[in-house]
Write an enzyme that holds these catalytic residues in place. Sequence first.
Site, PDB file in Angstrom:
ATOM      1  N   ALA A  66       0.859  -1.177   0.000  1.00 44.50           N
ATOM      2  CA  ALA A  66       0.000   0.000   0.000  1.00 44.50           C
ATOM      3  C   ALA A  66       0.893   1.224   0.000  1.00 44.50           C
ATOM      4  O   ALA A  66       2.018   1.187   0.494  1.00 44.50           O
ATOM      5  CB  ALA A  66      -0.891  -0.010   1.236  1.00 44.50           C
ATOM      6  N   GLY A 109       0.390  -4.933   1.039  1.00 46.90           N
ATOM      7  CA  GLY A 109      -0.803  -4.986   0.199  1.00 46.90           C
ATOM      8  C   GLY A 109      -0.545  -5.646  -1.154  1.00 46.90           C
ATOM      9  O   GLY A 109      -1.456  -6.239  -1.740  1.00 46.90           O
TER      10      GLY A 109
END
Length: 258
Positions: A66, A109
């Site tokens: 992320a 992520g």
Amino acid sequence: GSYEHLLVSKPAPGVRLLTLNRPKALNALNNALVSEINHAITTANQDKEIGAIVITGSERAFAAGADIKAMKDLNFAKAYGGNFISHWSDQINSRKPIIAAVNGYALGGGCEIAMMADILYAGDKAVFGQPEIKLGTMPGAGGTQRLTRAIGKVRAMELILTGRNFTAQEAFDWGLAARVFPAEKLLDEAVKAAAEIAGNAPLAVMACKDAVNQAFESSLSTGVRYERNIFYGLFGSEDRREGMTAFVEKRKAEWKGE
Ligand code: HXC
């Protein structure tokens, strides 16, 4: 469509290829990029010509996580109140199979997005990890759940608590990656597998994916019953009749998707 952070192409009949393309940030995932992935997957699901989807990054990075710069100033109200990353798991709603082809970094992520795919193929130099602990946080897009189911509690616990990376070979040995290929061959092999899937009867492909996924959601007896009911259902498809008839007549089946 054309996207800001995503390249979309059709490398083989029946195959939609999505290439994450945010090279300056090693394909770090932000809401815009994930929305583009979701949109492209939805479009592929609506396209009768497409039977399978491949999602990949670059040789250097599938996705390095992320976007830390975008997360840095989030607070509880914005994260919880704003439902941060709730749409990041939307790819699991794809009825068509998704193959993640992972070269380079698949961290945080990025690892989680790869693990949401139906099949994970790794290039031999891929680097996986859930390093969130080193940022004072934790996996938030399914990492604690999907990694644990894939490789078992003690391995997942060790990786998530230490934040240490793991290799393509480890991912393969532990059952997270279905296959490992030389980095430069990975994408071709993923596209080849996707084309093979796309060449199968679409309703049967959908039913297989649905039933395998059910294995993670229920007891064995419930899952077996679930499987059998879908199996019965396929006797209502024309392609099922065609497939068995073609076998008996010693010819190639021609699928209609019905
Ligand atoms: C934002 C990132 C990024 C990330 C890399 N970059 N990863 N930007 N978010 N996750 C940016 C860097 O800031 C840098 O930009 C550029 O990409 C190149 O990265 P470098 O660090 O210079 O490359 P390198 O030295 O080769 O190191 C590669 C790396 C390292 C080991 C992958 O970048 C790294 O550790 N990245 C963070 C990995 C991580 O912690 N991921 C988990 C994130 S948390 P500039 O502008 O400086 O050139 C997470 C939460 C998930 O994923 C839960 C919710 C979904």
